[in-house]
Design a protein around this motif. Structure first.
Motif, PDB file in Angstrom:
ATOM      1  N   LEU A  23      -1.882 -72.509 -39.143  1.00 53.99           N
ATOM      2  CA  LEU A  23      -1.416 -72.482 -40.530  1.00 53.99           C
ATOM      3  C   LEU A  23      -2.610 -72.359 -41.462  1.00 53.99           C
ATOM      4  O   LEU A  23      -3.492 -73.218 -41.475  1.00 53.99           O
ATOM      5  N   VAL A  39       7.258 -72.676 -43.370  1.00 56.01           N
ATOM      6  CA  VAL A  39       6.476 -73.323 -42.302  1.00 56.01           C
ATOM      7  C   VAL A  39       7.274 -74.472 -41.693  1.00 56.01           C
ATOM      8  O   VAL A  39       7.315 -74.644 -40.465  1.00 56.01           O
ATOM      9  N   VAL A  60       1.602 -68.586 -41.975  1.00 58.89           N
ATOM     10  CA  VAL A  60       1.559 -68.666 -40.518  1.00 58.89           C
ATOM     11  C   VAL A  60       0.757 -67.486 -39.977  1.00 58.89           C
ATOM     12  O   VAL A  60       1.094 -66.322 -40.239  1.00 58.89           O
ATOM     13  N   GLU A 110       4.403 -64.883 -44.373  1.00 62.19           N
ATOM     14  CA  GLU A 110       4.395 -65.866 -45.443  1.00 62.19           C
ATOM     15  C   GLU A 110       5.533 -65.644 -46.423  1.00 62.19           C
ATOM     16  O   GLU A 110       6.038 -64.529 -46.579  1.00 62.19           O
TER      17      GLU A 110
END
Length: 314
Positions: free
Chosen positions: A178, A134, A192, A201
């Motif tokens: 998120l 992320v 995400v 992910e």
């Protein structure tokens, strides 16, 4: 307040450790890719070679990118769509416990998670853990290191535009949001959202960055939408480790969230309430943190006892 300051514990148990999807604390967000403190207390992650301000993706590992990893619904901002595509470019890269938390965003070699035998090879796997992915995706999208932290810090970021509860389901979600999993004191995983009920992910040791169905039951906690623009309102740094916020301006009120290290927080107002004594300091001022919907004693906010340029709560 269950505070741990400079290595000394006060009443209460220490924070629980995250497990397979755990993202390690990365310290204070320093903005514009300044060097950040590494988020590990054992050994620092070894970073991949970097080109320019951000680390580039390593050579593809394993299967080619899944064609379904893309922006799968309309309505997201250009930055959010860019973050989705940056994350999708990492399909096939190893999950590596602690990966992605080097001085700059990008894949790094991981560490062994003592609670997870599947992580034994992570020190030789160049990749990301969930929050490392992320961090990288939004750094590529925004051109700055906005989300240098673990899953909990990313959910509570001062760069939040909106937050959504688990009860709201997938209805309000857009690509780039998120999704976080866990409890208020232990948000252990983040992914995400792509749209159409899918996420990209870094899920757990022994797997690679992947597209998965969005899991909106079980320990799904909620979601946050990131605003890559300027932060509104005054921000401050906390200090200390294991410092708890509370639902009201009182140490006897329910705990909400604990800062495992120095964290950037947004303060909307402050008020005089319960007097607190800690580390030889006494103060009755408390700050309201809108990103946490919680209160924090001003003892643990860097600055004067009564913060400058912050209004009184009404």
């Amino acid at each position: 307040m269950n505070l741990r300051i400079n290595g000394r514990h006060r009443a209460g148990a220490p924070l629980r450790a995250d497990r397979h999807h755990r993202a390690r604390t990365a310290g204070t967000v320093l903005g514009l890719l300044a060097l950040a403190a590494l988020p590990f207390t054992a050994t620092a992650a070894r970073a991949a070679p970097a080109v320019g301000p951000l680390t580039v993706r390593p050579a593809a590992v394993g299967a080619p990118a899944d064609d379904t990893c893309d922006v799968l619904a309309p309505g997201a901002s250009a930055a959010a769509e860019s973050a989705v595509r940056a994350a999708c470019q990492q399909i096939g890269v190893w999950y590596s416990w602690g990966g992605g938390h080097g001085p700059a965003p990008g894949p790094t070699y991981g560490q062994v998670d003592p609670t997870d035998p599947a992580s034994n090879d992570d020190p030789s796997r160049l990749g990301f853990d969930c929050s490392g992915l992320v961090r990288y995706a939004y750094a590529r999208a925004a051109g700055q290191d906005l989300l240098n932290g673990d899953a909990g810090q990313q959910f509570h970021t001062v760069h939040a535009d909106q937050r959504f509860t688990a009860a709201q389901g997938s209805g309000p979600l857009l690509p780039g949001d998120l999704l976080v999993y866990g409890t208020s004191d232990n948000l252990h995983h983040i992914a995400v959202y792509l749209g159409a009920g899918k996420v990209v992910e870094a899920r757990q040791s022994g797997t690679r960055v992947m597209v998965s169905d969005a899991r909106l039951d079980g320990d799904y906690y909620g979601a946050v939408r990131i605003n890559t623009g300027p932060v509104t309102g005054p921000t401050f740094q906390t200090w200390g480790e294991g410092v708890w916020t509370h639902s009201r301006a009182s140490t006897t009120s329910p705990r909400v969230y604990a800062f495992s290290g120095s964290t950037t927080v947004r303060v909307s107002c402050q008020e005089h309430a319960e007097s607190v004594t800690a580390e030889g300091v006494t103060n009755d001022a408390w700050s309201y943190l809108p990103d946490y919907n919680a209160w924090l004693s001003n003892i643990y906010v860097q600055g004067p006892a009564w913060l400058d340029n912050v209004p009184s709560c009404t």
